[in-house]
Design an enzyme around this catalytic site. Sequence first.
Site, PDB file in Angstrom:
ATOM      1  N   HIS A 196      45.523  72.906  88.200  1.00  0.00           N
ATOM      2  CA  HIS A 196      44.325  73.328  88.935  1.00  0.00           C
ATOM      3  C   HIS A 196      44.525  74.665  89.649  1.00  0.00           C
ATOM      4  O   HIS A 196      43.567  75.256  90.135  1.00  0.00           O
ATOM      5  CB  HIS A 196      43.911  72.252  89.960  1.00  0.00           C
ATOM      6  CG  HIS A 196      43.578  70.951  89.308  1.00  0.00           C
ATOM      7  ND1 HIS A 196      42.309  70.426  89.282  1.00  0.00           N
ATOM      8  CD2 HIS A 196      44.343  70.081  88.604  1.00  0.00           C
ATOM      9  CE1 HIS A 196      42.315  69.284  88.609  1.00  0.00           C
ATOM     10  NE2 HIS A 196      43.536  69.051  88.183  1.00  0.00           N
ATOM     11  N   HIS A 245      47.745  70.525  92.445  1.00  0.00           N
ATOM     12  CA  HIS A 245      48.426  70.353  91.153  1.00  0.00           C
ATOM     13  C   HIS A 245      48.355  71.626  90.299  1.00  0.00           C
ATOM     14  O   HIS A 245      47.337  72.300  90.278  1.00  0.00           O
ATOM     15  CB  HIS A 245      47.829  69.154  90.404  1.00  0.00           C
ATOM     16  CG  HIS A 245      48.247  67.836  91.002  1.00  0.00           C
ATOM     17  ND1 HIS A 245      47.520  66.676  90.828  1.00  0.00           N
ATOM     18  CD2 HIS A 245      49.309  67.514  91.775  1.00  0.00           C
ATOM     19  CE1 HIS A 245      48.140  65.686  91.463  1.00  0.00           C
ATOM     20  NE2 HIS A 245      49.216  66.169  92.054  1.00  0.00           N
ATOM     21  N   ASP A 247      40.046  65.980  90.752  1.00  0.00           N
ATOM     22  CA  ASP A 247      40.614  64.777  90.123  1.00  0.00           C
ATOM     23  C   ASP A 247      40.377  63.530  90.977  1.00  0.00           C
ATOM     24  O   ASP A 247      41.181  62.594  90.946  1.00  0.00           O
ATOM     25  CB  ASP A 247      42.127  64.937  89.901  1.00  0.00           C
ATOM     26  CG  ASP A 247      42.450  65.916  88.773  1.00  0.00           C
ATOM     27  OD1 ASP A 247      41.523  66.377  88.092  1.00  0.00           O
ATOM     28  OD2 ASP A 247      43.651  66.201  88.581  1.00  0.00           O
ATOM     29  N   HIS A 303      44.062  60.988  95.411  1.00  0.00           N
ATOM     30  CA  HIS A 303      44.816  61.571  94.290  1.00  0.00           C
ATOM     31  C   HIS A 303      45.939  62.442  94.868  1.00  0.00           C
ATOM     32  O   HIS A 303      47.101  62.301  94.488  1.00  0.00           O
ATOM     33  CB  HIS A 303      43.861  62.372  93.414  1.00  0.00           C
ATOM     34  CG  HIS A 303      44.503  63.061  92.260  1.00  0.00           C
ATOM     35  ND1 HIS A 303      45.040  62.379  91.199  1.00  0.00           N
ATOM     36  CD2 HIS A 303      44.700  64.383  91.991  1.00  0.00           C
ATOM     37  CE1 HIS A 303      45.534  63.261  90.325  1.00  0.00           C
ATOM     38  NE2 HIS A 303      45.343  64.475  90.789  1.00  0.00           N
TER      39      HIS A 303
END
Length: 256
Positions: A57, A54, A130, A108
């Site tokens: 990150h 993501h 996460d 996730h």
Amino acid sequence: MELIPLPVFSDNYIWLLHNHERALVVDPGEPTAVLAWLEEHGVVLDTILITHHHPDHTGGVDALRNATGAKVFGPLNEKMPEPLKRLGAGHTVEVLGLTFHVLEVPGHTAGHIAYYCEDIDGEPLVFCGDTLFSGGCGRLFEGTPAQMLKSLEQLSRLPDATRVCCTHEYTLSNLRFALAVEPDNMDLTQHTAHCKSLREQNLVTLPSSIGLEKRINPFLRTAQDTVARAARAHAGAASNDPVAVFAALREWKNRF
Ligand code: ZN
Ligand code: FE
């Protein structure tokens, strides 16, 4: 070794671990907070660890690599800012004289990894991105409830003293949900009061610990009667099977 959460965006932390000469950072979503800290403290960036793809990150990786020449490590099967060294289950990585074990924790995202070190000045620590949050867990963007539950079970088997370094300050909203699931959990009531007072002083509620999360986090407590009963009563869990309970809890939290 000193561990520092650098707050970025609205609720992310970039974890920075350093020995006063060299540092590692985890999941730098942007570069400026890290570069400013390094400059102010005269510390060199050695390594960047990435848990998943993501942008919040990975967005700072290229700029930090270009500015510092830091080594970059990330998961095997996710879209990553190249070049980097890719890691999967069973791999280890040596950083600042420490050995980090790589755990695959999908749910996730499909290729999410975590980094566990059993001894940093005598204490274990995990960078879990996460996957596990204090009082909660990540949303299932790319994985199934069964996968995420297995990933959380893997994390919950780490020693109780393990410091849990998650990437978001979601604790208070997670604890609000956890109290709806387990209103009579005294550890949860006490920890909520503690975190409220921390946030009122603008302080960080992390790192948590595996031992604490096992007592307060409903997503690590799907085998508890109280949690299974709440999942059946409020979220339509079809049975006490931990995967059914987990799936119902996650849906309930999404709507909460
Ligand atoms: Zn994410
Ligand atoms: Fe995130």
